[in-house]
Design an enzyme around this catalytic site. Sequence first.
Site, mmCIF file in Angstrom:
data_model
loop_
_atom_site.group_PDB
_atom_site.id
_atom_site.type_symbol
_atom_site.label_atom_id
_atom_site.label_comp_id
_atom_site.label_asym_id
_atom_site.label_seq_id
_atom_site.Cartn_x
_atom_site.Cartn_y
_atom_site.Cartn_z
ATOM 1 N N GLN A 172 0.840 -1.203 0.000
ATOM 2 C CA GLN A 172 0.000 0.000 0.000
ATOM 3 C C GLN A 172 0.872 1.249 0.000
ATOM 4 O O GLN A 172 1.306 1.727 1.041
ATOM 5 C CB GLN A 172 -0.956 0.015 1.190
ATOM 6 C CG GLN A 172 -1.839 1.233 1.137
ATOM 7 C CD GLN A 172 -3.224 0.977 1.654
ATOM 8 O OE1 GLN A 172 -3.549 -0.084 2.109
ATOM 9 N NE2 GLN A 172 -4.048 1.997 1.580
ATOM 10 N N PHE A 173 1.068 1.752 -1.183
ATOM 11 C CA PHE A 173 1.859 2.952 -1.449
ATOM 12 C C PHE A 173 1.382 4.142 -0.611
ATOM 13 O O PHE A 173 2.182 4.928 -0.116
ATOM 14 C CB PHE A 173 1.746 3.228 -2.956
ATOM 15 C CG PHE A 173 2.196 4.568 -3.411
ATOM 16 C CD1 PHE A 173 3.542 4.864 -3.506
ATOM 17 C CD2 PHE A 173 1.278 5.540 -3.794
ATOM 18 C CE1 PHE A 173 3.967 6.098 -3.958
ATOM 19 C CE2 PHE A 173 1.692 6.770 -4.246
ATOM 20 C CZ PHE A 173 3.048 7.053 -4.324
ATOM 21 N N THR A 174 0.079 4.276 -0.417
ATOM 22 C CA THR A 174 -0.468 5.464 0.239
ATOM 23 C C THR A 174 -0.139 5.544 1.731
ATOM 24 O O THR A 174 -0.312 6.602 2.329
ATOM 25 C CB THR A 174 -1.996 5.557 0.051
ATOM 26 O OG1 THR A 174 -2.608 4.385 0.586
ATOM 27 C CG2 THR A 174 -2.342 5.726 -1.423
#
Length: 145
Positions: A78-80
Amino acid sequence: MKLLIQRVLKASVDVNNQTVGKIGHGLLVFLGVEKGDEKTKADALANKLINLRIFEDEHGKMNLSVKDINGEILVISQFTLAADTSHGNRPGFSTAETPDKANEMYEYFIEILKKLYQKPQTGIFQAEMKVKLINDGPSTFLLTK
């Protein structure tokens, strides 16, 4: 590196309408990689994850780990999680690791879990994923090192 952990009764992840990962009782883990994260950090967080006592014992106290309950693990990149939301209303991602290095750390984290406990289910790095879960509690924890 950040791990957002949710204790779940079940969870799954779909890519292009196909289920690519699915677990029963255990942990859904969202993993975010930040610039400068090293393998030693991944080692420490993997160890903490599998030993974190967040499942209830017979007295209703959070005293058991995922290993103790023979639970399953689903890890989603999850990049965010690396977002900087301290200024303005639009998240910035300058602290997020580049995709190549982030993927390397994600794969390394998966390998560590295999060695320490069991093979986790996973999503697909950089794919558009649909995650379904039934949260147990709800119980959600953020791990950073």
